[in-house]
Design a protein around this motif. Structure first.
Motif, mmCIF file in Angstrom:
data_model
loop_
_atom_site.group_PDB
_atom_site.id
_atom_site.type_symbol
_atom_site.label_atom_id
_atom_site.label_comp_id
_atom_site.label_asym_id
_atom_site.label_seq_id
_atom_site.Cartn_x
_atom_site.Cartn_y
_atom_site.Cartn_z
ATOM 1 N N THR A 134 0.846 -1.184 0.000
ATOM 2 C CA THR A 134 0.000 0.000 0.000
ATOM 3 C C THR A 134 0.885 1.238 0.000
ATOM 4 O OG1 THR A 134 -1.944 1.021 1.025
ATOM 5 C CG2 THR A 134 -0.183 0.311 2.519
ATOM 6 N N HIS A 135 0.268 2.408 -0.098
ATOM 7 C CA HIS A 135 1.045 3.655 -0.136
ATOM 8 C C HIS A 135 0.501 4.621 0.907
ATOM 9 C CE1 HIS A 135 -2.317 4.138 -3.002
ATOM 10 N NE2 HIS A 135 -2.369 5.387 -2.562
ATOM 11 N N ILE A 136 1.405 5.469 1.425
ATOM 12 C CA ILE A 136 1.068 6.456 2.454
ATOM 13 C C ILE A 136 1.574 7.807 1.975
ATOM 14 C CG2 ILE A 136 1.493 7.204 4.830
ATOM 15 C CD1 ILE A 136 1.921 3.552 4.002
ATOM 16 N N ARG A 137 0.740 8.816 2.080
ATOM 17 C CA ARG A 137 1.111 10.153 1.612
ATOM 18 C C ARG A 137 1.989 10.875 2.640
ATOM 19 N NH1 ARG A 137 -1.465 13.466 -2.028
ATOM 20 N NH2 ARG A 137 -3.331 12.127 -1.971
ATOM 21 N N LEU A 234 -5.020 -0.094 9.425
ATOM 22 C CA LEU A 234 -3.909 0.838 9.602
ATOM 23 C C LEU A 234 -4.326 2.262 9.245
ATOM 24 C CD1 LEU A 234 -0.859 1.599 9.871
ATOM 25 C CD2 LEU A 234 -0.608 0.902 7.474
ATOM 26 N N LYS A 235 -5.005 2.409 8.133
ATOM 27 C CA LYS A 235 -5.367 3.759 7.685
ATOM 28 C C LYS A 235 -6.512 4.338 8.510
ATOM 29 C CE LYS A 235 -3.511 3.057 3.073
ATOM 30 N NZ LYS A 235 -3.713 3.057 1.606
ATOM 31 N N ARG A 236 -7.424 3.490 8.966
ATOM 32 C CA ARG A 236 -8.544 3.995 9.767
ATOM 33 C C ARG A 236 -8.122 4.305 11.198
ATOM 34 N NH1 ARG A 236 -11.912 -0.109 9.433
ATOM 35 N NH2 ARG A 236 -11.648 -0.949 11.539
ATOM 36 N N GLU A 237 -7.296 3.458 11.788
ATOM 37 C CA GLU A 237 -6.966 3.602 13.205
ATOM 38 C C GLU A 237 -5.743 4.470 13.463
ATOM 39 O OE1 GLU A 237 -8.738 -0.726 14.667
ATOM 40 O OE2 GLU A 237 -6.579 -0.400 14.629
ATOM 41 N N ARG A 238 -4.868 4.629 12.495
ATOM 42 C CA ARG A 238 -3.656 5.399 12.749
ATOM 43 C C ARG A 238 -3.462 6.546 11.760
ATOM 44 N NH1 ARG A 238 0.950 4.661 15.849
ATOM 45 N NH2 ARG A 238 -0.625 3.675 17.193
ATOM 46 N N ILE A 239 -3.557 6.263 10.487
ATOM 47 C CA ILE A 239 -3.220 7.296 9.500
ATOM 48 C C ILE A 239 -4.387 8.253 9.285
ATOM 49 C CG2 ILE A 239 -2.550 7.706 7.112
ATOM 50 C CD1 ILE A 239 -1.132 4.990 7.172
ATOM 51 N N LYS A 240 -5.609 7.710 9.135
ATOM 52 C CA LYS A 240 -6.816 8.503 8.884
ATOM 53 C C LYS A 240 -6.552 9.482 7.751
ATOM 54 C CE LYS A 240 -8.587 7.990 13.584
ATOM 55 N NZ LYS A 240 -9.022 8.672 14.822
ATOM 56 N N ILE A 254 4.225 4.207 11.591
ATOM 57 C CA ILE A 254 3.717 2.916 11.120
ATOM 58 C C ILE A 254 4.394 1.773 11.867
ATOM 59 C CG2 ILE A 254 3.613 1.374 9.113
ATOM 60 C CD1 ILE A 254 3.368 4.003 7.426
ATOM 61 N N PHE A 255 5.692 1.911 12.121
ATOM 62 C CA PHE A 255 6.387 0.909 12.933
ATOM 63 C C PHE A 255 5.741 0.800 14.310
ATOM 64 C CE2 PHE A 255 9.368 0.345 16.433
ATOM 65 C CZ PHE A 255 9.808 -0.947 16.189
ATOM 66 N N ASP A 256 5.437 1.936 14.907
ATOM 67 C CA ASP A 256 4.807 1.943 16.229
ATOM 68 C C ASP A 256 3.463 1.223 16.186
ATOM 69 O OD1 ASP A 256 4.720 3.485 19.067
ATOM 70 O OD2 ASP A 256 2.740 3.563 18.145
ATOM 71 N N TYR A 257 2.685 1.473 15.139
ATOM 72 C CA TYR A 257 1.374 0.839 15.037
ATOM 73 C C TYR A 257 1.503 -0.674 14.903
ATOM 74 C CZ TYR A 257 -3.239 -0.485 13.318
ATOM 75 O OH TYR A 257 -4.455 -1.113 13.164
ATOM 76 N N ILE A 258 2.407 -1.124 14.018
ATOM 77 C CA ILE A 258 2.530 -2.562 13.754
ATOM 78 C C ILE A 258 3.081 -3.308 14.961
ATOM 79 C CG2 ILE A 258 3.734 -4.306 12.370
ATOM 80 C CD1 ILE A 258 3.610 -2.373 10.009
#
Length: 290
Positions: A134-137, A234-240, A254-258
């Motif tokens: 996936t990709h993150i902005r 990941l995108k709903r709970e952390r990145i939004k 992202i490392f922290d989330y995983i």
């Protein structure tokens, strides 16, 4: 082997973090670093010096095959694969020219059957893994994330982040999974039909590590639903709707989330409201009590 992996990845993440991921003590890692170098290590250092010399003499043009020929001419007994490994570790690459446009259908892709067949509930760990990208902005540009998830517990057992989508992105994630899990029997590794997963390097890595490939049908995201589900979480709970200032900031979050939340603390309905780590722990305890 784990210590070597930590040394190679130390430029990406703190040593303490890597030690935690690989289940080793930092004191053991630092003691390993202080050990006298083996004959092989010393030979690699000497060979790397010669490789750098020949590479510079070629005006940074030669790849590992030509460097290997130079070494053989100077009486060095080494294989091309060893030269390739040492050049990669030293960050030495061949100069490549402009790629010619290819006619449609010329590129060869290795597509494997859908062996998983949406069997998303294996009976034990390390039977079936799924992987995706996936990709993150960020304000610096896109950051691409590849993960490997064990279907038994939904634990993320391998991941990699880079600024470009390359075959190394997916290979690094799978390498982490192999090193962390060290599977003792055949594992089915399921992916989509992206170019990184249909490459010769991906197929060769699977074969070299005793893994069995499986691919979704083209255009059918439901065949890889578990990996897609993780990215949605990941995108709903952390990145939004967050936009990170830098790729480093995104990578750290992202490392922290995983590792510090999703794997070790987040409750999963699939796991009877246990975290992936706790779910696997209880599974192993049940097996030990039998």
């Amino acid at each position: 082997m784990r210590y070597a992996f930590i040394r190679e990845q130390a430029y990406r993440l703190p040593v303490l973090t890597l030690c935690g991921l690989m289940d080793v003590y930092p004191s053991g890692y630092y003691a390993w670093l202080k050990q006298p170098k083996s004959k092989r290590s010393k030979a690699d250092e000497r060979l790397t010096g010669m490789i750098k010399q020949f590479w510079l003499e070629s005006v940074s043009v030669y790849g590992y095959r030509k460097i290997h020929s130079d070494l053989r001419e100077h009486g060095e007994q080494c294989g091309p694969n060893r030269v390739h490994r040492l050049m990669r570790q030293a960050g030495l690459r061949a100069q490549v020219g402009y790629r010619k446009p290819r006619a449609p259908g010329v590129a060869v892709h290795i597509v494997t059957p859908n062996r998983l067949q949406r069997q998303f509930s294996p009976e034990s760990p390390d039977q079936s893994w799924v992987t995706d990208i996936t990709h993150i902005r960020t304000l610096e540009g896109w950051l691409y994330l590849a993960v490997v998830v064990d279907l038994f517990s939904r634990k993320v057992i391998g991941w990699s982040m880079q600024s470009r989508i390359t075959k190394e992105l997916v290979l690094d994630a799978l390498l982490m999974a192999v090193w962390r899990r060290n599977p003792q029997s055949m594992v089915t590794v399921h992916s989509d039909q992206g170019s990184q997963y249909t490459s010769h390097d991906w197929s060769a890595f699977l074969k070299a590590h005793g893994l069995e490939g499986s691919m979704s049908r083209r255009g059918n995201c439901h065949d890889n639903a578990v990996a897609e589900s993780f990215f949605q979480l990941l995108k709903r709970e952390r990145i939004k709707r967050k936009i990170y200032s830098t790729r480093y900031e995104a990578r750290s979050d992202i490392f922290d989330y995983i590792e510090l939340f999703y794997n070790s603390r987040r409750r999963h309905g699939f796991n009877n409201q246990l975290s992936p780590v706790e779910f696997e722990k209880q599974h192993h305890e049940r097996l030990a009590s039998i």
